[in-house]
Write an enzyme that holds these catalytic residues in place. Structure first.
Site, PDB file in Angstrom:
ATOM      1  N   HIS A  53      22.518  34.507  36.642  1.00  0.00           N
ATOM      2  CA  HIS A  53      22.308  35.067  35.300  1.00  0.00           C
ATOM      3  C   HIS A  53      23.418  35.609  34.475  1.00  0.00           C
ATOM      4  O   HIS A  53      24.052  34.920  33.440  1.00  0.00           O
ATOM      5  CB  HIS A  53      21.080  35.888  35.227  1.00  0.00           C
ATOM      6  CG  HIS A  53      20.895  36.619  34.104  1.00  0.00           C
ATOM      7  ND1 HIS A  53      20.726  35.849  32.549  1.00  0.00           N
ATOM      8  CD2 HIS A  53      20.909  37.727  33.785  1.00  0.00           C
ATOM      9  CE1 HIS A  53      20.575  36.659  31.684  1.00  0.00           C
ATOM     10  NE2 HIS A  53      20.891  37.970  32.380  1.00  0.00           N
ATOM     11  N   HIS A  77      26.461  43.248  33.128  1.00  0.00           N
ATOM     12  CA  HIS A  77      25.572  43.797  32.093  1.00  0.00           C
ATOM     13  C   HIS A  77      24.126  44.278  32.623  1.00  0.00           C
ATOM     14  O   HIS A  77      23.652  45.139  31.915  1.00  0.00           O
ATOM     15  CB  HIS A  77      25.386  42.806  30.878  1.00  0.00           C
ATOM     16  CG  HIS A  77      24.266  41.826  31.214  1.00  0.00           C
ATOM     17  ND1 HIS A  77      24.684  40.543  31.650  1.00  0.00           N
ATOM     18  CD2 HIS A  77      23.030  41.745  31.164  1.00  0.00           C
ATOM     19  CE1 HIS A  77      23.739  39.785  31.909  1.00  0.00           C
ATOM     20  NE2 HIS A  77      22.621  40.424  31.416  1.00  0.00           N
ATOM     21  N   GLU A  81      21.339  49.078  35.185  1.00  0.00           N
ATOM     22  CA  GLU A  81      19.776  48.703  35.012  1.00  0.00           C
ATOM     23  C   GLU A  81      19.197  48.583  36.196  1.00  0.00           C
ATOM     24  O   GLU A  81      18.001  49.063  36.477  1.00  0.00           O
ATOM     25  CB  GLU A  81      19.290  48.132  33.998  1.00  0.00           C
ATOM     26  CG  GLU A  81      18.121  48.383  33.235  1.00  0.00           C
ATOM     27  CD  GLU A  81      17.552  47.319  32.294  1.00  0.00           C
ATOM     28  OE1 GLU A  81      16.591  47.375  31.822  1.00  0.00           O
ATOM     29  OE2 GLU A  81      18.787  46.668  31.562  1.00  0.00           O
ATOM     30  N   ASP A  82      19.641  47.506  36.799  1.00  0.00           N
ATOM     31  CA  ASP A  82      19.015  46.969  38.059  1.00  0.00           C
ATOM     32  C   ASP A  82      19.161  47.370  39.473  1.00  0.00           C
ATOM     33  O   ASP A  82      18.660  47.280  40.464  1.00  0.00           O
ATOM     34  CB  ASP A  82      18.951  45.207  38.190  1.00  0.00           C
ATOM     35  CG  ASP A  82      18.123  44.693  36.914  1.00  0.00           C
ATOM     36  OD1 ASP A  82      17.389  45.764  36.332  1.00  0.00           O
ATOM     37  OD2 ASP A  82      18.292  43.604  36.403  1.00  0.00           O
ATOM     38  N   ASP A 144      23.060  37.086  26.497  1.00  0.00           N
ATOM     39  CA  ASP A 144      22.075  37.424  27.360  1.00  0.00           C
ATOM     40  C   ASP A 144      20.921  36.908  27.048  1.00  0.00           C
ATOM     41  O   ASP A 144      20.177  36.070  27.750  1.00  0.00           O
ATOM     42  CB  ASP A 144      22.179  38.911  27.610  1.00  0.00           C
ATOM     43  CG  ASP A 144      21.027  39.608  28.589  1.00  0.00           C
ATOM     44  OD1 ASP A 144      20.821  38.719  29.461  1.00  0.00           O
ATOM     45  OD2 ASP A 144      20.341  40.348  28.308  1.00  0.00           O
ATOM     46  N   ASP A 264      10.886  13.688   3.042  1.00  0.00           N
ATOM     47  CA  ASP A 264      11.529  12.563   2.146  1.00  0.00           C
ATOM     48  C   ASP A 264      12.746  13.071   1.674  1.00  0.00           C
ATOM     49  O   ASP A 264      13.375  12.113   0.809  1.00  0.00           O
ATOM     50  CB  ASP A 264      10.375  12.589   0.976  1.00  0.00           C
ATOM     51  CG  ASP A 264       9.308  11.731   1.257  1.00  0.00           C
ATOM     52  OD1 ASP A 264       9.684  11.016   2.245  1.00  0.00           O
ATOM     53  OD2 ASP A 264       8.296  11.661   0.501  1.00  0.00           O
TER      54      ASP A 264
HETATM   55 MN    MN Z   1      20.487  39.897  31.392  1.00  0.00          MN
END
Ligand code: MN
Length: 726
Positions: A53, A77, A81-82, A144, A264
């Site tokens: 990703h 990025h 967070e992860d 993203d 049209d």
């Molecule tokens: Mn992401």
């Protein structure tokens, strides 16, 4: 944006070396391997390793030729967070800038969208703040989101819909505002298909089924356009355009057109080498087919807010088929597609920020200014939304300066666009030299002259017709301040009056006494206490009692403005905190009483108004008031006129009343029978003497049989809600 699939870091790095230095490419590689390790053991919903990703996000950015720092941030990025890796750790590995970018994107990720307007507003605010710090944050975020939209299929239906809606509501407009047309179109197509799969399928099938019939007409028109350019010796390429599904859907919905009406129209784009060729091509196609009057737009001379440049015209083709044509240069075409990203894509050697870049900056700065003035995030979002969905008009100052405003803008919007001071003091306007109401919507090409007068102020009624965020937030800001100072002034007068009952006045109350009362009431300052009284949130009588009960009230011999009669004099200039009751319409000369209405200040009723009878002797709710001998202003009253029906009688009535210098606000007629009517009038007068003069003149009109002033009409419901019922 069509992206060649880049599966590995090696193929990405290969591509990068076409525009980045060796060290920079190596840094991007390093960020990739860092992310790969950090996300080790994590997988995408599709089953792919998670790192695919960020790699895909980086490759989207590489297509925009974004710099190495943006690409590194793209790789990293989702790390904070992860994976629990800290910003500090990223900073020590990759430096300040990259860490800030990653942190910025992570903060945007935390925002979870909900349908509540307030939450949406917060999202926008955070985006604006992030963009203000570094525009690249939003570009990483957009890339993203683009990859997430491309891989939306694997998600559960409800999550898919939520993300699709958010993309249509927030990301597509932002991409549009940043001039990134390719991204916007892709957002819209993917979002539409995910949110409304049935509608999207139906339109898609319909487009396919007519494509065959259209094909022949399209190629006929294209051939004749190309032949025409050839004849005139104008180099350029002609492309037939097909509208994308979401824009067909939006047009059907918002313009209430049928599918065939939209289809049209035949659309073409002609792309040429130079600006002056654009105008020559325009001349050539106008001589080939007749142009539709009023449809020509020159966005080259006056670009759109997001930097869009092109010539637009519509022609009557053979058999009257409408043909829409856009003409622009290769450079403009690239700008249209990439917008703010073209700053990186076509970085020139002198390193000056591009036009689109400057525009984006200006927009973000404008957002921040609006946010400063907005009272809450809902107010802010209202202002931003107007800004994000523009349909511009262009108007001129008398000196020929061009201003761009959203469609529907009025002279007041124009005044605030020139300068806040001009907006705040505008009283009238001339539109193309003709005096016009401030509320009249402006049209492109008009010259607008604003007439200002010193000492005037924005009118709350303007809020009902202004269109721009700037005008709206400035008027609100002004009124808020205004209401504050007006309520403090009224609060001061009310408190002085109440204190007079205890034989003292504000100036004589000691600081200790004030402090004690402030503590009891939980208020921060005397100013705030006075404001609360003026707004009707606190009773002056109760506060005065407490101030006096603190003891040590210096016996005051000074005369206050009120203590002689124990009443407050109404000057008519108190502003927003002083209202005149709509039930009894008191005017100077009538005996009156003031009712304190929580949050709204004071409402003046006629002394004999039925709505006030029950509470008029309650000192916590009502105060004795009189008219100041020098009261100013105009006051609304209602008259009931009984008359014999006669041709032109209403006109006679109106002329007579305005002849007596009274303004008519409203006229309504109730027919009693074929011969007699009752006319109800709302008008503005100065005082009772003035009203008597008006009524006398009306009585002299022959068919008029009776004139009465309507007083104290029971409006039980409204009054109950304002009085409260304890
Ligand atoms: Mn992401």
């Amino acid at each position: 944006m069509q992206v060649a699939s880049l599966d590995t870091i090696d193929s990405l790095a290969d591509g990068l070396s076409s525009y980045l230095g060796k060290d920079q490419v190596n840094n991007v590689r390093r960020a990739y391997f860092y992310a790969e390790q950090a996300h080790d053991g994590q997988f995408r919903r599709s089953g792919d390793a998670y790192v695919t990703h960020p790699l895909a996000v980086a490759s989207i950015l590489s297509d925009m030729h974004m710099d190495h720092q943006s690409l590194m941030a793209a790789m990293l990025h989702d790390v904070i967070e992860d994976t629990g890796i800290t910003k500090t750790a990223i900073k020590s590995q990759f430096g300040n800038t990259v860490a800030d970018l990653v942190d910025g994107v992570s903060k945007l990720n935390k925002i979870t969208f909900s349908s509540r307007a307030e939450a949406q507003a917060e999202n926008f605010q955070k985006m604006a703040m992030a963009m203000a710090k570094d525009l690249r944050v939003i570009l990483v975020k957009i890339a993203d989101r683009l990859h997430n939209m491309r891989t939306l299929d694997v998600l559960a239906p409800d999550k898919r819909r939520r993300i699709a809606r958010e993309t249509l509501d927030i990301y597509a407009p932002i991409a549009n505002r940043l001039g990134m047309n390719n991204v916007r179109v892709e957002f819209e197509e993917l979002g539409f298909a995910a949110l409304y799969p049935m509608r999207s399928n139906r339109i898609s099938a319909a487009v396919k089924s007519i494509r065959g019939n259209r094909k022949e007409i399209v190629s006929q028109i294209q051939t004749s356009l190309e032949a025409c350019l050839e004849r005139e010796g104008l180099p350029g390429r002609t492309i037939g355009r097909e509208k994308h599904l979401y824009s067909i859907y939006e047009k059907m919905r918002s313009k209430r057109k049928s599918f065939s009406e939209i289809m049209d129209v035949y659309a073409f784009r002609i792309i040429v080498d130079r600006v002056d060729t654009c105008y020559r091509v325009l001349g050539a196609v106008h001589s080939l087919y007749k142009p539709v009057p009023g449809r020509f737009k020159d966005y080259i001379a006056i670009p759109k807010a997001n930097g869009y440049q092109s010539l637009h015209t519509t022609l009557f083709g053979m058999h009257g088929v409408p043909i829409e044509i856009q003409i622009r240069t290769e450079e403009m075409e690239a700008m249209v597609n990439n917008g703010v990203a073209s700053h990186w894509l076509y970085k020139s050697s002198d390193d000056l920020p591009s036009n689109a870049h400057i525009r984006a900056r200006e927009w973000v700065n404008g957002l921040l200014e609006m946010q400063k003035h907005a009272g809450n995030s809902l107010e802010f979002i209202e202002n931003v939304k107007i800004d994000l969905f523009p349909d511009e008009i262009y108007v001129f100052t008398p000196k020929g300066q061009i201003f761009e405003l959203p469609a529907g803008s009025t002279a007041v919007d124009f005044a605030f666009a020139i300068h806040t001071d001009v907006g705040n003091s505008c009283v009238a306007c001339r539109i193309s030299r003709r005096l016009a109401p401030l509320s009249e919507p402006l049209q492109s090409g008009q010259t607008v002259e604003i007439i200002t007068a010193p000492g005037t102020q924005p009118n709350p009624a303007w809020l009902s017709f202004v269109v721009t965020g700037k005008a709206r937030s400035n008027i609100r800001h002004y009124l808020k301040n205004q209401k504050h100072s007006e309520s403090v002034a009224l609060g001061k007068r009310l408190l002085n009056k109440a204190l007079a009952g205890f034989g003292t006045r504000i100036e004589s109350v000691s600081n200790e006494n004030f402090d004690a009362v402030l503590q009891q009431t939980n208020l921060k300052s005397v100013d705030q206490l006075l404001e609360e009284i003026g707004l009707g949130n606190r009773m002056s009588y109760m506060i005065a009692q407490r101030l006096a009960a603190q003891g040590n009230v210096a016996a005051a011999n000074e005369q206050s403005e009120t203590d002689q009669h124990g009443t407050l004099a109404i000057r008519g200039s108190e502003g927003m905190v002083m209202n005149y009751a709509k039930c009894c319409h008191p005017i100077p000369g009538d005996p009156i009483v003031g009712h304190i209405s929580s949050g709204r200040g004071m409402v003046i009723h006629a002394d004999d108004c039925n709505n006030i009878t029950d509470i008029r002797d309650n000192p916590e709710k009502c105060v004795a008031v009189t008219w100041d001998p020098d009261v100013e202003g105009e006051f609304s009253v209602e008259l009931r006129v009984e008359l014999e029906n006669q041709r032109g009688i209403i006109a006679t009535l109106a002329t007579t009343i305005t002849g007596a210098e009274a303004n008519i606000e409203k006229i309504s007629t109730v027919e009693r029978d074929a011969r007699f009517s009752i006319v109800n009038l709302s008008l503005n007068v100065k005082n009772r003497v003035h009203l008597a003069r008006v009524m006398k003149r009306v009585r002299l009109i022959k068919p008029v049989s009776r004139v009465t002033r309507v007083k104290s009409r029971k409006v039980k419901k409204t009054i109950k809600s304002t009085l409260g019922t304890h």
